[in-house]
Design a protein around this motif. Structure first.
Motif, PDB file in Angstrom:
ATOM      1  N   VAL A  88      74.990  11.699  87.806  1.00  0.00           N
ATOM      2  CA  VAL A  88      74.606  12.308  89.084  1.00  0.00           C
ATOM      3  C   VAL A  88      73.548  13.377  88.819  1.00  0.00           C
ATOM      4  N   PHE A  89      72.579  13.477  89.719  1.00  0.00           N
ATOM      5  CA  PHE A  89      71.543  14.498  89.610  1.00  0.00           C
ATOM      6  C   PHE A  89      71.580  15.360  90.872  1.00  0.00           C
ATOM      7  N   ILE A  90      71.556  16.691  90.693  1.00  0.00           N
ATOM      8  CA  ILE A  90      71.668  17.619  91.819  1.00  0.00           C
ATOM      9  C   ILE A  90      70.549  18.651  91.749  1.00  0.00           C
ATOM     10  N   THR A  91      69.813  18.820  92.849  1.00  0.00           N
ATOM     11  CA  THR A  91      68.939  19.977  92.990  1.00  0.00           C
ATOM     12  C   THR A  91      69.646  20.985  93.886  1.00  0.00           C
ATOM     13  N   GLY A  92      69.359  22.246  93.682  1.00  0.00           N
ATOM     14  CA  GLY A  92      70.054  23.269  94.457  1.00  0.00           C
ATOM     15  C   GLY A  92      71.471  23.507  93.983  1.00  0.00           C
ATOM     16  N   GLY A  93      71.758  23.143  92.766  1.00  0.00           N
ATOM     17  CA  GLY A  93      73.116  23.279  92.238  1.00  0.00           C
ATOM     18  C   GLY A  93      73.555  24.704  92.019  1.00  0.00           C
ATOM     19  N   THR A  94      72.615  25.640  91.993  1.00  0.00           N
ATOM     20  CA  THR A  94      72.987  27.047  91.822  1.00  0.00           C
ATOM     21  C   THR A  94      73.185  27.745  93.164  1.00  0.00           C
ATOM     22  N   GLY A  95      72.967  27.030  94.260  1.00  0.00           N
ATOM     23  CA  GLY A  95      73.138  27.606  95.584  1.00  0.00           C
ATOM     24  C   GLY A  95      74.566  27.480  96.088  1.00  0.00           C
ATOM     25  N   ARG A 120      72.907  30.823  82.631  1.00  0.00           N
ATOM     26  CA  ARG A 120      73.016  30.730  84.088  1.00  0.00           C
ATOM     27  C   ARG A 120      74.161  29.807  84.483  1.00  0.00           C
ATOM     28  N   LEU A 121      74.310  28.710  83.744  1.00  0.00           N
ATOM     29  CA  LEU A 121      75.394  27.774  84.028  1.00  0.00           C
ATOM     30  C   LEU A 121      76.747  28.419  83.776  1.00  0.00           C
ATOM     31  N   MET A 150      76.030  25.676  98.632  1.00  0.00           N
ATOM     32  CA  MET A 150      76.557  24.320  98.767  1.00  0.00           C
ATOM     33  C   MET A 150      76.560  23.593  97.433  1.00  0.00           C
ATOM     34  N   GLY A 151      75.541  23.837  96.609  1.00  0.00           N
ATOM     35  CA  GLY A 151      75.456  23.143  95.327  1.00  0.00           C
ATOM     36  C   GLY A 151      76.627  23.429  94.417  1.00  0.00           C
ATOM     37  N   LYS A 152      77.060  24.681  94.375  1.00  0.00           N
ATOM     38  CA  LYS A 152      78.210  25.031  93.531  1.00  0.00           C
ATOM     39  C   LYS A 152      79.466  24.292  93.983  1.00  0.00           C
ATOM     40  N   VAL A 153      79.683  24.257  95.289  1.00  0.00           N
ATOM     41  CA  VAL A 153      80.877  23.582  95.820  1.00  0.00           C
ATOM     42  C   VAL A 153      80.793  22.081  95.557  1.00  0.00           C
ATOM     43  N   LEU A 154      79.593  21.513  95.648  1.00  0.00           N
ATOM     44  CA  LEU A 154      79.405  20.085  95.369  1.00  0.00           C
ATOM     45  C   LEU A 154      79.745  19.759  93.920  1.00  0.00           C
ATOM     46  N   ILE A 155      79.247  20.554  92.993  1.00  0.00           N
ATOM     47  CA  ILE A 155      79.531  20.318  91.570  1.00  0.00           C
ATOM     48  C   ILE A 155      81.030  20.387  91.308  1.00  0.00           C
ATOM     49  N   GLU A 156      81.661  21.437  91.815  1.00  0.00           N
ATOM     50  CA  GLU A 156      83.098  21.627  91.583  1.00  0.00           C
ATOM     51  C   GLU A 156      83.904  20.470  92.157  1.00  0.00           C
ATOM     52  N   LYS A 157      83.566  20.039  93.361  1.00  0.00           N
ATOM     53  CA  LYS A 157      84.319  18.969  94.017  1.00  0.00           C
ATOM     54  C   LYS A 157      84.147  17.640  93.295  1.00  0.00           C
ATOM     55  N   LEU A 158      82.934  17.325  92.873  1.00  0.00           N
ATOM     56  CA  LEU A 158      82.706  16.073  92.146  1.00  0.00           C
ATOM     57  C   LEU A 158      83.518  16.041  90.851  1.00  0.00           C
ATOM     58  N   LEU A 159      83.520  17.136  90.112  1.00  0.00           N
ATOM     59  CA  LEU A 159      84.228  17.171  88.835  1.00  0.00           C
ATOM     60  C   LEU A 159      85.744  17.148  89.031  1.00  0.00           C
ATOM     61  N   ARG A 160      86.218  17.805  90.076  1.00  0.00           N
ATOM     62  CA  ARG A 160      87.666  17.886  90.288  1.00  0.00           C
ATOM     63  C   ARG A 160      88.240  16.606  90.886  1.00  0.00           C
ATOM     64  N   SER A 161      87.535  16.027  91.847  1.00  0.00           N
ATOM     65  CA  SER A 161      88.087  14.863  92.545  1.00  0.00           C
ATOM     66  C   SER A 161      87.582  13.531  92.018  1.00  0.00           C
ATOM     67  N   CYS A 162      86.556  13.557  91.191  1.00  0.00           N
ATOM     68  CA  CYS A 162      86.050  12.335  90.537  1.00  0.00           C
ATOM     69  C   CYS A 162      85.993  12.600  89.038  1.00  0.00           C
TER      70      CYS A 162
END
Length: 493
Positions: free
Chosen positions: A18-25, A60-61, A27-39
């Motif tokens: 998966v590739f994400i832009t805006g991952g430090t914003g 930064r990460l 919504m991006g943080k919540v998207l990363i966390e949800k993908l890793l936790r639920s998938c």
């Protein structure tokens, strides 16, 4: 209607890059966390990032994953965090500033989430075009080279056509050719573009919504080339339930207004109390984004461009008057310990009245307090803070004095396309405990995660709040008495 034999969401994302832009914003943080936790079987999550302020990408990460948002994930499956791989780049640059080596690493990416944007309303037009519009073209051009691509989700906004008070789930006609807009941004400097901004944007209320609308035009033209989705959130607010209740990391939207009022700093508002505000919890929007990507990847919709308005239905919205009243009730229970004065003030939708009241009730007290701070050898801050508050209220005036209705049939349908297995982790229902309960958790979240105030000091805050209220009423009474006394002696006696 989706067939039950369709693989569930974790299965579709299993072993997928998966590739994400805006991952430090936000919504991006919540998207990363949800993908890793639920998938959890997901392969790699590539996150476009810039090294800045002397911090490396890894630093930064780590700063992001060390936050409380990732605490549940670190307790349940800490090893999965290793799947996050930062990619150096910049959305303001061509090819997103990515190196050939990075693009080679990501050649097997199956899902792309383009969430990067500058949400500042006062960005110069040139900057807004480069980050909000041209970056979309760069993402989609790169996505066309991905041989295993299954879905691209472009995160837009329900307000990208703010002159329309009824917004359907469709792409609207362009106000300007996006190619010409990019050409002008690349050719001319900020100063020149600012002189013709009003004419170019047809007097749009701000550069953010205008350039996001241009980005949607790009998506519309690429709809036959890649499997695309346009996802439009309304005003994105605190998490409702997961991974923790009430989490937020910015002062945007209603939480900033409520906290400003609760601190006693904001004492006048440029808004219409009868207008309704449309908010959607960030965790609900993120689940819907993932469901939309899954649906696009598992259905044959060649050449189509699904559009989702991730917004609240009218019966799940409140007007500003109710929001401020309920906020006062809630802050009476859990006030801020660092409040500068007892909450209170007035609102108006007339900008001239607002200027007058703002000057009398905010600027003058700020000047007095900052002067006292200088005399005491401390750093003044209140005048600078009030300037930011003034600029924010003026830039938001159009949105706080108008009301929109968003059609959400496609968004609501996402709930019904879920398989039985997925409904537990990806349900897009919202305000399930009630709106008052949601806003109570949002205010507590702002207190905890933005102002860093522990729940343990609520008792102290209540005592301080009572003292400031007595002082506030005493001062008002004294001023009223002096005014009456002056008028009586000047004009009556």
């Amino acid at each position: 209607m989706m067939q039950q034999k369709c693989p569930n969401i974790p299965a579709v994302f299993a072993e997928a890059d998966v590739f994400i832009t805006g991952g430090t914003g936000f919504m991006g943080k919540v998207l990363i966390e949800k993908l890793l936790r639920s998938c959890p079987q997901i392969a790699r999550v590539f996150v476009l990032m810039r090294a800045k302020r002397g911090k490396s990408l890894e630093d930064r990460l780590k700063l992001i994953t060390d936050g409380v948002l990732f605490d549940m994930l670190k307790r349940e499956n800490p090893q999965v965090l290793k799947k996050i791989q930062p990619i150096e780049g910049d959305c303001t640059m061509l090819k997103l500033g990515m190196s050939p080596e990075s693009m080679e690493r990501m050649k097997d990416v199956q899902f792309v989430f383009h969430a990067a944007a500058s949400v500042r309303f006062d960005d110069p037009l040139k900057d807004a075009i480069l980050i909000n519009t041209r970056s979309t073209r760069e993402v989609l051009d790169w996505a066309k080279t991905l041989r295993k691509l299954r879905a691209v989700v472009h995160v837009s906004t329900t307000y990208c056509n703010p002159e329309l008070m009824h917004v359907e789930e469709k792409i609207y006609p362009p106000k300007m050719d996006w190619r010409e807009a990019i050409r002008l941004a690349e050719m001319f400097d900020n100063a020149l573009l600012e002189t013709v901004k009003e004419k170019l944007t047809q007097f749009a209320p701000n550069t953010y919504t205008y350039t996001k609308a241009l980005a949607e035009q790009i998506c519309y033209e690429y709809r036959n080339d890649i499997p695309l989705v346009v996802f439009r959130p309304s005003i994105v607010t605190n998490t409702e339930t997961e991974p923790l209740m009430g989490w937020v990391d910015n002062f945007n939207g209603p939480i900033g207004l409520l906290l400003g009022c609760a601190s006693g700093v904001v004492r006048t508002g440029l808004l219409d109390l009868e207008k309704r505000i449309n908010c959607i919890p960030v965790d609900v929007s993120i689940k819907a984004i993932i469901v939309a990507a899954w649906k696009r990847a598992t259905t044959d919709e060649q050449g189509t461009l699904p559009v989702y308005n991730s917004a609240a239905e009218p019966e799940k919205t409140i007007n500003y008057g109710t929001m401020l009243y309920d906020g006062k009730v809630l802050f009476d229970r859990t006030p801020l310990s660092n409040m500068l004065w007892a909450p209170g003030g007035t609102t108006t939708s007339n900008k001239y009245c607002f200027y007058l009241v703002f000057f009398c009730c905010q600027l003058l007290p700020a000047i007095i307090v900052d002067t006292l701070l200088r005399v005491a050898g401390k750093v003044p801050f209140l005048l600078r803070l009030n300037r930011k508050i003034f600029d924010a209220q003026v830039s938001l005036r159009y949105f706080m004095n108008n009301e929109w209705v968003f059609k959400t049939e496609n968004f609501k349908e996402l709930e019904y396309t879920l398989t039985a297995d997925d409904r537990k982790d990806f349900s897009t229902n919202y305000f399930v405990r009630g709106m008052m309960e949601y806003y109570e958790s949002a205010i507590l979240g702002g207190r905890r995660y933005l102002l860093k105030e522990p729940d343990e000091n609520i008792a102290y805050a209540l005592k301080k709040y009572k003292r400031l209220r007595v002082l506030n009423y005493t001062l008002k009474f004294a001023l009223s008495f002096l005014i009456v006394y002056f008028i009586y002696n000047k004009y009556i006696v």
